[in-house]
Design a protein around this motif. Structure first.
Motif, PDB file in Angstrom:
ATOM      1  N   SER A 404       0.838  -1.205   0.000  1.00 17.44           N
ATOM      2  CA  SER A 404       0.000   0.000   0.000  1.00 17.44           C
ATOM      3  C   SER A 404       0.869   1.250   0.000  1.00 17.44           C
ATOM      4  O   SER A 404       1.837   1.356   0.747  1.00 17.44           O
ATOM      5  N   THR A 405       0.493   2.200  -0.861  1.00 15.59           N
ATOM      6  CA  THR A 405       1.338   3.364  -1.134  1.00 15.59           C
ATOM      7  C   THR A 405       0.474   4.580  -1.426  1.00 15.59           C
ATOM      8  O   THR A 405      -0.575   4.471  -2.069  1.00 15.59           O
ATOM      9  N   VAL A 406       0.947   5.735  -0.987  1.00 17.64           N
ATOM     10  CA  VAL A 406       0.345   7.019  -1.349  1.00 17.64           C
ATOM     11  C   VAL A 406       1.397   7.824  -2.103  1.00 17.64           C
ATOM     12  O   VAL A 406       2.512   8.023  -1.604  1.00 17.64           O
ATOM     13  N   ILE A 407       1.047   8.279  -3.292  1.00 17.87           N
ATOM     14  CA  ILE A 407       1.943   9.103  -4.113  1.00 17.87           C
ATOM     15  C   ILE A 407       1.337  10.495  -4.181  1.00 17.87           C
ATOM     16  O   ILE A 407       0.250  10.689  -4.725  1.00 17.87           O
ATOM     17  N   GLU A 408       2.046  11.463  -3.615  1.00 17.82           N
ATOM     18  CA  GLU A 408       1.542  12.830  -3.478  1.00 17.82           C
ATOM     19  C   GLU A 408       2.342  13.760  -4.381  1.00 17.82           C
ATOM     20  O   GLU A 408       3.570  13.840  -4.266  1.00 17.82           O
ATOM     21  N   ILE A 409       1.663  14.469  -5.258  1.00 18.14           N
ATOM     22  CA  ILE A 409       2.309  15.356  -6.219  1.00 18.14           C
ATOM     23  C   ILE A 409       2.332  16.777  -5.668  1.00 18.14           C
ATOM     24  O   ILE A 409       1.296  17.338  -5.295  1.00 18.14           O
TER      25      ILE A 409
END
Length: 490
Positions: A404-409
């Motif tokens: 599980s991963t969150v990629i924040e731009i």
């Protein structure tokens, strides 16, 4: 004409009925008198067994049965301090009289400075927000009787007192800071010496400084329904409840109470470094996956079932997925958004991953989905992707797995800790993306401070992103070695 024998028989029947009626009336009067007799109060009753002496010999004929027992009036005793991080302070036996909170302790200097507990509920820059004696006092046992009396009305269970009025309608600030921070500190009590479980759910949430429900319900209708899903047996009380308690001119005691204050939380060293209310909780030890029971409850109670994911990120419950789900939360209709050409480039890179069978891609504008659809979509995702913004708060409903991963731009060189702190609490990996550069930090390491840059850049509609860079992070996360699953089902 009746014969003499018939007349005598009729007379005998009438006399029998009259005597029976008199006996019944006396019995009914007797029961009524006994039922209305004063029943002596018995403090700290725990079951109907405690009432056997008072009610054991009563023969009810439709009269009202005894009510469920409650503690009622209890002796005034000292206050116990259980947890003391700035802005999330937990007490046992915290008193309230005429709108003022009181903690009773033999040595007041051992309790935290009240500036670190609560603040005046004002939204005025530069105003003095230090708490006043009318809000809360720490008193010694010798003074308690004169101020509070000798007994108090018990408010049972755990009460979360949200002593704020700012940002209550904001999804991230309510769920990602107030509630998540409170549950984290509450859960941390299970690691303290002498704790006996299980930890009971909060009984009520009290917001003393707002008038009614409209002051904490957000316009899009997310905050309140999720509160009912997470805490279906807890009430949410506002200023009317607080005033009602005050107007009785009686002393009440909260069996267990947490005082939650945004301004007080920001006084912590980490709050000053990261400018987030939840910062103060980040160094508090908690049980692993302390949030998981609430996540599962919200998903189940909102969606109707709980999606299950395996170590590869595949959804194994119906409807199953053919590959891990990557959820891209688009903000192209909002103020802060990607450059149009970069948004299209990102979609192209995600489509290439999908064509290769690496993942299934879902592109959503959350504002166009019902609440049920939002939570179900998030509850099935392995990777969440989006620009820094409120939509990333939804990660608190995303299952925690080894992938599980969150990629924040972000706009290049800018950084805020809000959603990385959520990721760390959720056990999700977090990656910041600056166009074609990525940043991720292991446990114990952080981006130094914050960097908002220019407002027109950070909050602008011209944020760049390099689609292949995002695709590389997704590919790496979905092919990492598999460890023991951290996803559990209650």
């Amino acid at each position: 004409m009746w014969t003499r024998r018939q007349q005598f028989s009729a007379f005998a029947v009438l006399m029998f009925c009259f005597l029976l009626l008199m006996h019944k009336s006396e019995t009914i009067r007797e029961h009524a008198n006994r039922a209305s007799t004063y029943i002596p109060y018995k403090a700290w009753s725990n079951s109907y067994d405690d009432m056997s002496e008072e009610f054991g010999d009563m023969d009810y004929l439709g009269s009202v049965p005894p009510t469920m027992p409650c503690k009622g009036l209890v002796p005034i005793t000292e206050t116990d301090l259980l947890m003391r991080p700035h802005g999330f302070t937990v007490y046992d036996n915290l008193y309230l009289r005429n709108g003022t909170l009181y903690a009773i302790v033999e040595t007041p200097s051992t309790f935290p400075d009240l500036k670190n507990v609560l603040a005046r509920p004002l939204d005025q820059k530069g105003a003095n927000l230090d708490p006043t004696p009318e809000m809360m006092q720490v008193i010694m046992p010798g003074d308690a009787t004169n101020i509070l009396g000798s007994r108090a009305v018990a408010i049972e269970g755990a009460s979360f007192i949200i002593y704020d009025m700012n940002f209550l309608k904001h999804y991230y600030h309510w769920w990602g800071e107030i509630i998540l921070g409170a549950i984290k500190i509450y859960s941390a009590m299970t690691l303290t010496a002498g704790f006996r479980g299980p930890l009971a759910d909060p009984s009520r949430f009290i917001i003393p400084n707002v008038a009614g429900s409209s002051d904490w319900h957000d316009k899009v209708g997310i905050i309140a329904p999720l509160m009912r899903a997470a805490f279906p047996s807890a009430s949410v009380e506002t200023g009317d409840y607080w005033k009602d308690l005050s107007d009785t001119n009686q002393t009440f005691v909260f069996e267990r109470a947490m005082i939650i204050s945004r301004h007080a939380a920001h006084k912590s060293p980490l709050g000053g470094l990261w400018f987030a209310m939840i910062s103060t909780t980040m160094e508090v030890a908690t049980p692993p996956y302390f949030w998981e029971p609430f996540r599962q409850r919200v998903v189940r109670n909102t969606v109707g079932y709980l999606p299950s994911l395996d170590d590869k990120g595949l959804v194994t419950s119906k409807p199953k997925s053919s590959a891990p789900i990557v959820l891209y939360i688009s903000r192209q209709n909002a103020g802060r958004r990607l450059r149009d050409e970069d948004h299209e480039g990102l979609l192209k890179s995600l489509k290439e991953l999908e064509d290769e069978g690496v993942c299934q891609v879902q592109v959503v504008a959350m504002e166009k989905l019902s609440l049920k659809e939002q939570i179900e979509t998030v509850g099935r995702a392995t990777i969440m992707l989006g620009i820094h913004g409120n939509g990333l708060t939804h990660q608190i409903w995303m299952p925690a797995t080894s992938r599980s991963t969150v990629i924040e731009i972000f706009f290049p060189q800018t950084y805020r800790h809000d959603y990385s702190m959520l990721s760390r609490n959720m056990e999700h990996a977090h990656y910041a993306v600056w166009n074609d550069t990525t940043l991720t930090y292991p446990k114990g390491q952080w981006f130094k401070g914050i960097n908002d840059g220019r407002r027109e850049d950070f909050h602008g509609n011209n944020i760049p992103v390099h689609g292949p860079t995002v695709a590389r992070v997704i590919r790496e996360r979905l092919w990492v070695p598999t460890h023991n699953s951290t996803n559990t089902s209650l």
